[in-house]
Design an enzyme around this catalytic site. Sequence first.
Site, mmCIF file in Angstrom:
data_model
loop_
_atom_site.group_PDB
_atom_site.id
_atom_site.type_symbol
_atom_site.label_atom_id
_atom_site.label_comp_id
_atom_site.label_asym_id
_atom_site.label_seq_id
_atom_site.Cartn_x
_atom_site.Cartn_y
_atom_site.Cartn_z
ATOM 1 N N ASP A 23 0.829 -1.204 0.000
ATOM 2 C CA ASP A 23 0.000 0.000 0.000
ATOM 3 C C ASP A 23 0.865 1.257 0.000
ATOM 4 O O ASP A 23 1.939 1.282 0.602
ATOM 5 C CB ASP A 23 -0.892 -0.010 1.246
ATOM 6 C CG ASP A 23 -2.073 0.934 1.128
ATOM 7 O OD1 ASP A 23 -2.331 1.434 0.017
ATOM 8 O OD2 ASP A 23 -2.728 1.184 2.150
ATOM 9 N N ASN A 71 -10.016 -3.073 -7.338
ATOM 10 C CA ASN A 71 -9.171 -2.074 -8.003
ATOM 11 C C ASN A 71 -9.676 -1.670 -9.385
ATOM 12 O O ASN A 71 -9.211 -0.667 -9.947
ATOM 13 C CB ASN A 71 -7.724 -2.573 -8.112
ATOM 14 C CG ASN A 71 -6.971 -2.542 -6.797
ATOM 15 O OD1 ASN A 71 -6.000 -3.266 -6.608
ATOM 16 N ND2 ASN A 71 -7.407 -1.704 -5.872
#
Length: 246
Positions: A23, A71
């Site tokens: 991340d 995503n």
Amino acid sequence: MGDQPQLNNNNKFIPDHVAVIMDGNGRWAEKMGEERKAGHQEGMEAIKRVSIRASERGVKVLTLYAFSTENWKRPPQEVKFLMQLPVNFFDRFVPELQENNIKVNMIGFKDKVPGPTKRSIEKAIDQTKNNTGMILNFAFNYGGRAEIVEATKSIVEKVISGELNKKAISEEVLQSELLTRSIQPYDEVDLLIRSSGEQRLSNFLLWQNAYSEFYFSKLFWPDFTGDVLDEALDDYQNRSRRYGAI
């Protein structure tokens, strides 16, 4: 000192399966005054650094959360760029993976992955299939809830066809239907690492993380090095895993 293995690292009690939520690529790029894709590009370098160090330390499986089923909600241009990253990564790094005896694997739902991306991943899997070292396992177009739903459907179909008695359904049966069956016996996560300071699972390996140890770093993923991985492994070695017992 550079990104070299530390001689005083203790390789006892190394987790068999380390999973990483990579991340912070976008925020790293913003911090550097760059476009988000620059963060994703630098994140590939971090993958190489961390993969090689994990292999050196004796990790059996390193699972990287590369692209989630959620995503796809990102801007189309960013999604297009992310689909190109595996092609770029494997074009550049497969020789180094070979040198380090690392075997590539993928878990996820391939049906929605563009052809060039899919072919690049499958080619890397084929090129490294005879390697006997660490498995570098990419979770690509992967979602934990979807994985469990699909496993449940498969079990239902087997019960309907008479292949499986419903009384025989157990945790082991469900686990054998999960996408991580390809990395058994190391399918359960021992250590989960998340970069960027966020502290949540984000639909990642929900079943497999049932008893994993968590390690959160405030560093953005592009800033990860082998030494940072060592810190996480050393922290893991000082913990006591009780699996619900005293």
